[in-house]
Design a protein around this motif. Sequence first.
Motif, PDB file in Angstrom:
ATOM      1  N   GLU A 113       0.875  -1.171   0.000  1.00  0.00           N
ATOM      2  CA  GLU A 113       0.000   0.000   0.000  1.00  0.00           C
ATOM      3  C   GLU A 113       0.917   1.226   0.000  1.00  0.00           C
ATOM      4  N   PRO A 114       0.371   2.422  -0.211  1.00  0.00           N
ATOM      5  CA  PRO A 114       1.241   3.602  -0.207  1.00  0.00           C
ATOM      6  C   PRO A 114       2.077   3.655   1.068  1.00  0.00           C
ATOM      7  N   GLY A 115       3.382   3.880   0.908  1.00  0.00           N
ATOM      8  CA  GLY A 115       4.290   3.944   2.051  1.00  0.00           C
ATOM      9  C   GLY A 115       4.879   2.603   2.441  1.00  0.00           C
ATOM     10  N   ALA A 116       4.289   1.498   1.971  1.00  0.00           N
ATOM     11  CA  ALA A 116       4.817   0.171   2.347  1.00  0.00           C
ATOM     12  C   ALA A 116       6.178  -0.044   1.700  1.00  0.00           C
ATOM     13  N   LYS A 117       7.063  -0.712   2.432  1.00  0.00           N
ATOM     14  CA  LYS A 117       8.426  -0.923   1.951  1.00  0.00           C
ATOM     15  C   LYS A 117       8.938  -2.252   2.465  1.00  0.00           C
ATOM     16  N   LEU A 118      10.047  -2.674   1.850  1.00  0.00           N
ATOM     17  CA  LEU A 118      10.742  -3.862   2.327  1.00  0.00           C
ATOM     18  C   LEU A 118      12.178  -3.420   2.562  1.00  0.00           C
ATOM     19  N   THR A 119      12.641  -3.495   3.790  1.00  0.00           N
ATOM     20  CA  THR A 119      14.016  -3.075   4.072  1.00  0.00           C
ATOM     21  C   THR A 119      14.984  -4.127   3.533  1.00  0.00           C
ATOM     22  N   LEU A 120      16.247  -3.710   3.366  1.00  0.00           N
ATOM     23  CA  LEU A 120      17.252  -4.590   2.773  1.00  0.00           C
ATOM     24  C   LEU A 120      17.329  -5.914   3.536  1.00  0.00           C
ATOM     25  N   HIS A 121      17.289  -7.007   2.786  1.00  0.00           N
ATOM     26  CA  HIS A 121      17.351  -8.345   3.386  1.00  0.00           C
ATOM     27  C   HIS A 121      17.873  -9.323   2.352  1.00  0.00           C
ATOM     28  N   GLN A 122      18.186 -10.532   2.814  1.00  0.00           N
ATOM     29  CA  GLN A 122      18.530 -11.638   1.919  1.00  0.00           C
ATOM     30  C   GLN A 122      17.434 -12.691   2.059  1.00  0.00           C
ATOM     31  N   ASP A 123      17.172 -13.434   0.973  1.00  0.00           N
ATOM     32  CA  ASP A 123      16.226 -14.556   1.040  1.00  0.00           C
ATOM     33  C   ASP A 123      17.058 -15.817   1.209  1.00  0.00           C
ATOM     34  N   LYS A 124      17.019 -16.402   2.386  1.00  0.00           N
ATOM     35  CA  LYS A 124      17.827 -17.614   2.578  1.00  0.00           C
ATOM     36  C   LYS A 124      17.129 -18.647   3.445  1.00  0.00           C
ATOM     37  N   ASP A 125      15.794 -18.614   3.467  1.00  0.00           N
ATOM     38  CA  ASP A 125      15.039 -19.609   4.222  1.00  0.00           C
ATOM     39  C   ASP A 125      14.725 -20.858   3.383  1.00  0.00           C
ATOM     40  N   GLU A 126      15.182 -20.859   2.113  1.00  0.00           N
ATOM     41  CA  GLU A 126      14.887 -21.983   1.239  1.00  0.00           C
ATOM     42  C   GLU A 126      16.016 -23.016   1.358  1.00  0.00           C
ATOM     43  N   ARG A 127      15.664 -24.273   1.150  1.00  0.00           N
ATOM     44  CA  ARG A 127      16.630 -25.342   1.410  1.00  0.00           C
ATOM     45  C   ARG A 127      17.782 -25.353   0.411  1.00  0.00           C
ATOM     46  N   ASP A 128      17.468 -25.188  -0.884  1.00  0.00           N
ATOM     47  CA  ASP A 128      18.489 -25.297  -1.928  1.00  0.00           C
ATOM     48  C   ASP A 128      18.655 -23.934  -2.596  1.00  0.00           C
ATOM     49  N   LEU A 129      19.693 -23.234  -2.205  1.00  0.00           N
ATOM     50  CA  LEU A 129      19.869 -21.857  -2.692  1.00  0.00           C
ATOM     51  C   LEU A 129      20.385 -21.820  -4.129  1.00  0.00           C
ATOM     52  N   ARG A 130      20.594 -22.989  -4.731  1.00  0.00           N
ATOM     53  CA  ARG A 130      20.924 -23.015  -6.169  1.00  0.00           C
ATOM     54  C   ARG A 130      19.667 -22.851  -7.011  1.00  0.00           C
ATOM     55  N   GLN A 131      18.498 -23.039  -6.407  1.00  0.00           N
ATOM     56  CA  GLN A 131      17.234 -22.829  -7.126  1.00  0.00           C
ATOM     57  C   GLN A 131      16.952 -21.326  -7.203  1.00  0.00           C
ATOM     58  N   PRO A 132      16.533 -20.834  -8.371  1.00  0.00           N
ATOM     59  CA  PRO A 132      16.262 -19.393  -8.481  1.00  0.00           C
ATOM     60  C   PRO A 132      14.960 -19.003  -7.780  1.00  0.00           C
ATOM     61  N   ILE A 133      14.717 -17.690  -7.703  1.00  0.00           N
ATOM     62  CA  ILE A 133      13.417 -17.151  -7.315  1.00  0.00           C
ATOM     63  C   ILE A 133      12.908 -16.371  -8.520  1.00  0.00           C
TER      64      ILE A 133
END
Length: 203
Positions: A113-133
């Motif tokens: 929504e207006p003003g909503a943001k995602l602060t800097l982070h890494q996605d690493k909760d997935e088991r095989d990080l060789r798989q893309p997103i």
Amino acid sequence: WQEPLTEGAVILRRRARDMAGELMAQVGQIAAQNPFEHRITPGGHRMSVAMTNCGDLGWSTDSRGYQYSDQDEASGQRWPAMPASFRNLATTCAAEAGFSGFHPDACLINRYEPGAKLTLHQDKDERDLRQPIVSVSLGLPAVFLFGGFERSDACQRVLLEQGDVVVWGGSSRLRYHGILPLKPGIHPLTGAFRFNLTFRRAR
Ligand code: MD5
Ligand code: FE
């Protein structure tokens, strides 16, 4: 057209534009079963981005941490099935970017929504990080921050608009990234919101 960002990351500009209406109709059906919610992070903050999921697994956060789960802890229900159109789009776009054999088991749906943001982070909760997103943007445009492997590294800014698909694989899979606060606006398809679908292989 394809726009390489860094090693393993490719923007497929407008790739899903013609499907946007159909994708949003599915989002509406999913949200009717499992409504968007502002989750509370382990640090006690209410996220400005509202989320729901579809597929065998869904991502969420609560006081215990971040996790993938086969049910929505809020409702105790399984997540709605991933629509075939979602699955096919994700698999096809991954293959176009050089990642054949991508079969997502989770689709996180973010609503800004207006003003909503995602602060800097890494996605690493997935088991095989060789798989893309694979990420699909719908509705209002947003400025995406694309950083390096340390939080303090400089960021590129990339505008993501309706129908833009980004495939994040290879070494880009672990780059820091975020979304700047959404500027208010009205989009003909999504009204005052931006939606983002992220397709993942969680397990
Ligand atoms: C969004 N969502 O626009 C973004 C799109 C999230 C999230 O970041 O975690 O829900 S996915 C962007 C992404 C995923 C994986 C790696 C990288 C970016 N990257 O290396 O920059 O709502
Ligand atoms: Fe992310």
